[in-house]
Design a protein around this motif. Structure first.
Motif, mmCIF file in Angstrom:
data_model
loop_
_atom_site.group_PDB
_atom_site.id
_atom_site.type_symbol
_atom_site.label_atom_id
_atom_site.label_comp_id
_atom_site.label_asym_id
_atom_site.label_seq_id
_atom_site.Cartn_x
_atom_site.Cartn_y
_atom_site.Cartn_z
ATOM 1 N N MET A 1 0.746 -1.510 -0.005
ATOM 2 C CA MET A 1 -0.224 -0.216 0.138
ATOM 3 C C MET A 1 0.739 1.410 -0.011
ATOM 4 O O MET A 1 1.928 1.178 0.431
ATOM 5 N N ILE A 2 0.556 2.239 -1.107
ATOM 6 C CA ILE A 2 1.129 3.111 -0.693
ATOM 7 C C ILE A 2 0.552 4.492 0.102
ATOM 8 O O ILE A 2 -0.574 4.088 1.729
ATOM 9 N N GLU A 3 1.559 5.508 0.733
ATOM 10 C CA GLU A 3 1.212 6.154 1.746
ATOM 11 C C GLU A 3 -0.734 6.939 1.606
ATOM 12 O O GLU A 3 -1.208 6.800 0.162
ATOM 13 N N PRO A 4 -0.943 6.242 2.642
ATOM 14 C CA PRO A 4 -2.852 6.560 2.732
ATOM 15 C C PRO A 4 -2.698 8.148 2.775
ATOM 16 O O PRO A 4 -4.232 8.458 3.483
ATOM 17 N N PHE A 5 -2.125 8.996 2.844
ATOM 18 C CA PHE A 5 -2.542 10.588 3.314
ATOM 19 C C PHE A 5 -1.651 11.326 2.147
ATOM 20 O O PHE A 5 -0.310 10.590 1.993
ATOM 21 N N ILE A 6 -1.678 12.362 1.910
ATOM 22 C CA ILE A 6 -0.756 12.999 1.041
ATOM 23 C C ILE A 6 -0.433 14.766 2.360
ATOM 24 O O ILE A 6 -1.658 15.592 2.849
ATOM 25 N N ILE A 7 0.926 15.573 1.888
ATOM 26 C CA ILE A 7 1.216 15.942 3.035
ATOM 27 C C ILE A 7 1.191 17.184 1.707
ATOM 28 O O ILE A 7 2.116 17.133 0.676
ATOM 29 N N ILE A 8 0.554 18.619 2.192
ATOM 30 C CA ILE A 8 0.913 19.688 1.707
ATOM 31 C C ILE A 8 1.944 20.930 2.409
ATOM 32 O O ILE A 8 1.781 21.021 3.108
ATOM 33 N N GLU A 9 2.695 20.832 2.021
ATOM 34 C CA GLU A 9 3.588 21.705 2.756
ATOM 35 C C GLU A 9 3.262 23.152 2.438
ATOM 36 O O GLU A 9 3.734 23.559 1.634
ATOM 37 N N PRO A 10 4.077 24.372 4.312
ATOM 38 C CA PRO A 10 3.597 25.501 3.265
ATOM 39 C C PRO A 10 4.553 25.702 1.981
ATOM 40 O O PRO A 10 5.631 25.913 1.872
ATOM 41 N N LYS A 11 3.924 27.026 1.352
ATOM 42 C CA LYS A 11 4.357 27.831 0.268
ATOM 43 C C LYS A 11 5.313 29.113 1.204
ATOM 44 O O LYS A 11 5.915 29.536 -0.101
ATOM 45 N N THR A 12 5.110 29.619 2.055
ATOM 46 C CA THR A 12 5.826 30.155 2.853
ATOM 47 C C THR A 12 6.194 29.998 4.123
ATOM 48 O O THR A 12 6.039 29.179 4.786
ATOM 49 N N LYS A 13 6.131 31.150 4.768
ATOM 50 C CA LYS A 13 7.144 30.653 6.184
ATOM 51 C C LYS A 13 6.063 29.886 7.051
ATOM 52 O O LYS A 13 4.837 30.363 7.288
ATOM 53 N N LYS A 14 6.611 28.439 8.082
ATOM 54 C CA LYS A 14 5.595 27.580 8.480
ATOM 55 C C LYS A 14 5.690 28.619 9.845
ATOM 56 O O LYS A 14 5.845 28.976 10.397
ATOM 57 N N VAL A 15 4.126 28.293 10.216
ATOM 58 C CA VAL A 15 3.136 28.890 11.607
ATOM 59 C C VAL A 15 2.574 27.236 12.151
ATOM 60 O O VAL A 15 2.866 26.128 11.719
ATOM 61 N N PRO A 16 3.053 27.550 13.238
ATOM 62 C CA PRO A 16 2.967 26.187 13.861
ATOM 63 C C PRO A 16 1.723 25.566 14.335
ATOM 64 O O PRO A 16 0.480 25.408 15.268
ATOM 65 N N PHE A 17 1.083 25.384 12.703
ATOM 66 C CA PHE A 17 -0.709 25.005 12.505
ATOM 67 C C PHE A 17 -0.453 23.399 11.953
ATOM 68 O O PHE A 17 0.217 24.077 10.788
ATOM 69 N N ILE A 18 -1.212 22.420 12.060
ATOM 70 C CA ILE A 18 -1.656 21.537 10.651
ATOM 71 C C ILE A 18 -2.747 21.361 10.697
ATOM 72 O O ILE A 18 -3.736 21.569 11.438
ATOM 73 N N LEU A 19 -3.188 21.361 9.289
ATOM 74 C CA LEU A 19 -4.340 21.046 8.879
ATOM 75 C C LEU A 19 -4.535 19.678 8.460
ATOM 76 O O LEU A 19 -3.764 19.622 7.816
ATOM 77 N N SER A 20 -5.585 19.300 9.166
ATOM 78 C CA SER A 20 -5.839 17.718 9.374
ATOM 79 C C SER A 20 -7.268 17.772 8.504
ATOM 80 O O SER A 20 -8.294 18.305 8.914
ATOM 81 N N VAL A 21 -7.410 17.068 7.122
ATOM 82 C CA VAL A 21 -8.653 16.384 6.714
ATOM 83 C C VAL A 21 -9.323 14.866 6.295
ATOM 84 O O VAL A 21 -8.292 14.740 5.521
ATOM 85 N N PRO A 22 -9.031 14.562 7.560
ATOM 86 C CA PRO A 22 -9.403 13.080 7.173
ATOM 87 C C PRO A 22 -9.981 12.048 6.776
ATOM 88 O O PRO A 22 -10.045 11.237 5.917
ATOM 89 N N HIS A 23 -11.062 12.943 5.938
ATOM 90 C CA HIS A 23 -12.373 12.057 5.215
ATOM 91 C C HIS A 23 -12.733 12.696 4.556
ATOM 92 O O HIS A 23 -13.823 12.285 3.844
ATOM 93 N N CYS A 24 -11.841 12.904 3.273
ATOM 94 C CA CYS A 24 -12.193 13.464 2.047
ATOM 95 C C CYS A 24 -11.565 12.091 1.385
ATOM 96 O O CYS A 24 -11.387 12.368 -0.330
ATOM 97 N N GLY A 25 -11.213 11.607 1.684
ATOM 98 C CA GLY A 25 -10.565 10.240 1.000
ATOM 99 C C GLY A 25 -11.367 9.461 0.144
ATOM 100 O O GLY A 25 -12.999 9.370 0.700
ATOM 101 N N VAL A 26 -11.168 9.515 -1.405
ATOM 102 C CA VAL A 26 -11.745 8.209 -2.699
ATOM 103 C C VAL A 26 -11.593 7.229 -3.044
ATOM 104 O O VAL A 26 -11.902 6.315 -3.685
ATOM 105 N N ASP A 27 -9.835 7.243 -2.732
ATOM 106 C CA ASP A 27 -9.203 6.018 -3.573
ATOM 107 C C ASP A 27 -9.593 4.829 -2.680
ATOM 108 O O ASP A 27 -9.882 5.166 -0.964
ATOM 109 N N PHE A 28 -9.202 4.221 -3.037
ATOM 110 C CA PHE A 28 -8.874 2.340 -2.748
ATOM 111 C C PHE A 28 -8.263 2.090 -2.988
ATOM 112 O O PHE A 28 -7.321 1.716 -4.175
ATOM 113 N N PRO A 29 -7.184 1.086 -2.280
ATOM 114 C CA PRO A 29 -6.602 0.768 -2.014
ATOM 115 C C PRO A 29 -6.240 -1.113 -3.026
ATOM 116 O O PRO A 29 -7.510 -1.811 -2.895
#
Length: 75
Positions: A1-29
């Motif tokens: 199985m490949i990674e079960p998530f996608i990480i999008i890195e900040p495009k500017t200086k990082k802030v101490p916050f992570i936005l998690s969207v756990p139920h938007c996936g539609v793929d099946f291994p």
């Protein structure tokens, strides 16, 4: 199985916050597809459709985004 998530890195200086969207996936291994009905896999009825796209501006604000690749049915 490949990674079960996608990480999008900040495009500017990082802030101490992570936005998690756990139920938007539609793929099946591939190794699990035979366990599900094809017509159900084409549109999982409890998916948070497009929520990850709703917040696509967050990376421009320095926020790291992580969102699901696979349907919550896989879990």
């Amino acid at each position: 199985m490949i990674e079960p998530f996608i990480i999008i890195e900040p495009k500017t200086k990082k802030v101490p916050f992570i936005l998690s969207v756990p139920h938007c996936g539609v793929d099946f291994p591939e190794e699990l597809k035979s366990d599900y009905k094809p017509e159900m896999m084409s549109a999982p009825d409890d998916t948070d459709w497009f929520v990850h796209q709703l917040y696509n501006f967050a990376s421009e604000m320095g926020i790291t985004i992580i969102h699901a690749k696979y349907s919550r049915w896989v879990i």
